[in-house]
Design a protein around this motif. Structure first.
Motif, PDB file in Angstrom:
ATOM      1  N   LYS A   1      29.310 -30.809  -4.342  1.00 19.16           N
ATOM      2  CA  LYS A   1      30.316 -30.728  -4.429  1.00 19.16           C
ATOM      3  C   LYS A   1      30.399 -31.079  -3.165  1.00 19.16           C
ATOM      4  O   LYS A   1      30.172 -30.299  -2.146  1.00 19.16           O
ATOM      5  CB  LYS A   1      31.472 -29.751  -5.127  1.00 19.16           C
TER       6      LYS A   1
ATOM      7  N   PHE B   1      19.797 -37.373  -7.519  1.00 14.86           N
ATOM      8  CA  PHE B   1      20.938 -36.846  -8.299  1.00 14.86           C
ATOM      9  C   PHE B   1      21.552 -35.610  -7.743  1.00 14.86           C
ATOM     10  O   PHE B   1      20.435 -35.121  -6.797  1.00 14.86           O
ATOM     11  CB  PHE B   1      19.037 -35.539  -9.297  1.00 14.86           C
ATOM     12  N   SER B   2      22.392 -34.859  -8.155  1.00 10.76           N
ATOM     13  CA  SER B   2      23.110 -33.687  -7.319  1.00 10.76           C
ATOM     14  C   SER B   2      24.319 -33.536  -7.993  1.00 10.76           C
ATOM     15  O   SER B   2      24.880 -33.579  -8.389  1.00 10.76           O
ATOM     16  CB  SER B   2      24.248 -34.589  -5.889  1.00 10.76           C
ATOM     17  N   ASN B   3      23.595 -31.481  -7.754  1.00  9.85           N
ATOM     18  CA  ASN B   3      25.056 -31.113  -8.373  1.00  9.85           C
ATOM     19  C   ASN B   3      25.735 -30.366  -7.522  1.00  9.85           C
ATOM     20  O   ASN B   3      26.362 -29.442  -7.455  1.00  9.85           O
ATOM     21  CB  ASN B   3      24.406 -29.875  -8.945  1.00  9.85           C
TER      22      ASN B   3
ATOM     23  N   ASP C   1      20.755 -31.684  -3.958  1.00  4.27           N
ATOM     24  CA  ASP C   1      21.735 -32.969  -3.034  1.00  4.27           C
ATOM     25  C   ASP C   1      20.256 -34.120  -2.784  1.00  4.27           C
ATOM     26  O   ASP C   1      19.855 -33.919  -1.842  1.00  4.27           O
ATOM     27  CB  ASP C   1      22.277 -33.201  -2.058  1.00  4.27           C
TER      28      ASP C   1
ATOM     29  N   GLU D   1      17.838 -29.808 -17.259  1.00  5.98           N
ATOM     30  CA  GLU D   1      18.934 -30.545 -16.855  1.00  5.98           C
ATOM     31  C   GLU D   1      20.633 -29.034 -17.435  1.00  5.98           C
ATOM     32  O   GLU D   1      21.589 -28.849 -15.775  1.00  5.98           O
ATOM     33  CB  GLU D   1      20.231 -31.773 -17.080  1.00  5.98           C
ATOM     34  N   ASN D   2      20.441 -28.195 -18.229  1.00  7.33           N
ATOM     35  CA  ASN D   2      21.325 -28.012 -18.933  1.00  7.33           C
ATOM     36  C   ASN D   2      21.454 -26.420 -17.845  1.00  7.33           C
ATOM     37  O   ASN D   2      22.618 -25.522 -17.869  1.00  7.33           O
ATOM     38  CB  ASN D   2      21.821 -27.842 -20.298  1.00  7.33           C
TER      39      ASN D   2
ATOM     40  N   LYS E   1      24.904 -24.125 -11.179  1.00  9.70           N
ATOM     41  CA  LYS E   1      25.018 -24.221  -9.598  1.00  9.70           C
ATOM     42  C   LYS E   1      25.457 -23.364  -8.495  1.00  9.70           C
ATOM     43  O   LYS E   1      25.305 -22.907  -7.022  1.00  9.70           O
ATOM     44  CB  LYS E   1      26.820 -24.424  -9.348  1.00  9.70           C
TER      45      LYS E   1
ATOM     46  N   LEU F   1      21.457 -25.373  -5.964  1.00 12.43           N
ATOM     47  CA  LEU F   1      21.900 -26.928  -5.407  1.00 12.43           C
ATOM     48  C   LEU F   1      20.957 -27.838  -4.461  1.00 12.43           C
ATOM     49  O   LEU F   1      20.849 -27.202  -3.799  1.00 12.43           O
ATOM     50  CB  LEU F   1      23.045 -26.097  -4.326  1.00 12.43           C
TER      51      LEU F   1
ATOM     52  N   TRP G   1      13.137 -34.476  -8.495  1.00  9.99           N
ATOM     53  CA  TRP G   1      13.924 -34.186 -10.056  1.00  9.99           C
ATOM     54  C   TRP G   1      13.224 -35.603 -10.916  1.00  9.99           C
ATOM     55  O   TRP G   1      13.143 -36.734 -10.696  1.00  9.99           O
ATOM     56  CB  TRP G   1      15.403 -35.049  -9.697  1.00  9.99           C
TER      57      TRP G   1
END
Length: 314
Positions: free
Chosen positions: A46, A42-44, A38, A27-28, A32, A36, A262
């Motif tokens: 915007k 889970f989504s990172n 979606d 995760e870390n 981005k 990316l 994910w």
């Protein structure tokens, strides 16, 4: 993957079609700038404002004669009894004024991933979900132009599409039985509507589920290893059909038709990487295809391959 999932560490993974390349991002580590994602869980990414430019989109499909070369190899093998369903795919050069990142942000799909300077996909197809020890898969096989009169009914009752769908459901029921007990078909021939910039489509899917066997509990990597390549984008029987595909297609699928997913530390959501655009040098290629059976007609399969070259932006 097993190590992380047994430790309940959340991560995102990407596995290529042949299961030779596996990328894992804790995760870390999901940057981005490079990746990316979606997904429903889970989504990172915007939220972006609507697209203001007019979309330019041009595809250059290979000729029917070129498509026929691989198609004939597939049909020959089916008639010899080496396979009864082969998912035959092609790569098509496309030109667009959209960047891969814009395609990611503005496409509507269940699963979207943008991998910087490499690929983007917008997939409608779930591979497997694992929730509280229950594993489910949702094979998608059979599409039709939604503008046709009674399109959904035609799709459901089309002999060729039906045979294809039955084959994949049977194959995935068997696959799931390797890692799960009490496997059953929960939904059969469910029709989904897919809206796109080019044309609207109906797609046919089913739902199969089971309870993960004790030997596979918490072992996401081992489960994937047993289930891949995904039956819906390969065919049946698997080993021989893979040989036919490698001979007939003549290009490297790479991550196209692989899977990614994910794992949130407990449950898993994953998808088949279809509706896939890849960057090679300065060129963009869209990879698409469909299932071939003994009932397949050359012109229909060629048309289906072309139908799938779209972006779901509307």
């Amino acid at each position: 993957m097993d190590e992380l999932s047994l430790q309940k560490v959340p991560y995102f993974f990407i596995i290529d079609f042949l299961g030779e390349k596996v990328k894992i991002f804790k995760e870390n580590e999901i940057k981005k700038s490079i990746l990316l994602i979606d997904f429903q869980e889970f989504s990172n990414a915007k939220t972006q404002h609507g697209l203001i430019k007019k979309i330019l989109w041009k595809s250059y499909p290979e000729s029917l004669e070129s498509f026929k070369k691989g198609f004939d190899i597939v049909q020959k093998n089916i008639h010899f009894g080496n396979s009864y369903l082969v998912n035959y795919t092609r790569k098509t050069k496309i030109e667009t004024n959209l960047t891969l990142e814009e395609i990611f942000y503005h496409s509507s799909a269940k699963y979207k991933v943008f991998y910087k300077d490499f690929f983007v996909f917008f997939s409608p197809e779930t591979f497997v979900r694992i929730i509280d020890g229950k594993i489910s898969t949702y094979p998608m096989k059979g599409t039709i132009d939604a503008s046709l009169e009674n399109a959904a009914e035609i799709l459901k009752n089309d002999k060729k599409e039906k045979a294809e769908h039955y084959t994949v459901v049977d194959l995935l029921r068997n696959d799931l039985s390797i890692v799960a007990d009490d496997v059953k078909v929960d939904k059969f021939q469910h029709i989904d509507f897919i809206k796109t910039q080019q044309k609207d489509l109906y797609a046919m899917s089913s739902e199969i589920s089971g309870i993960i066997k004790p030997d596979f509990e918490g072992k996401v990597g081992s489960i994937m290893k047993k289930l891949l390549p995904a039956g819906s984008i390969l065919g049946a029987p698997k080993p021989k059909t893979l040989e036919i595909i490698l001979k007939a297609e003549g290009f490297d699928r790479g991550y196209y038709t692989g899977v990614c997913g994910w794992f949130d530390g407990k449950n898993l959501d994953s998808c088949v990487m279809i509706r896939f655009i890849e960057k090679e040098g300065n060129e963009l290629y869209f990879k698409s295809g469909g299932g071939i059976t003994h009932m397949s007609k050359l012109e229909d399969e060629y048309q289906e391959m072309k139908n799938k070259i779209y972006v779901p932006i509307h």
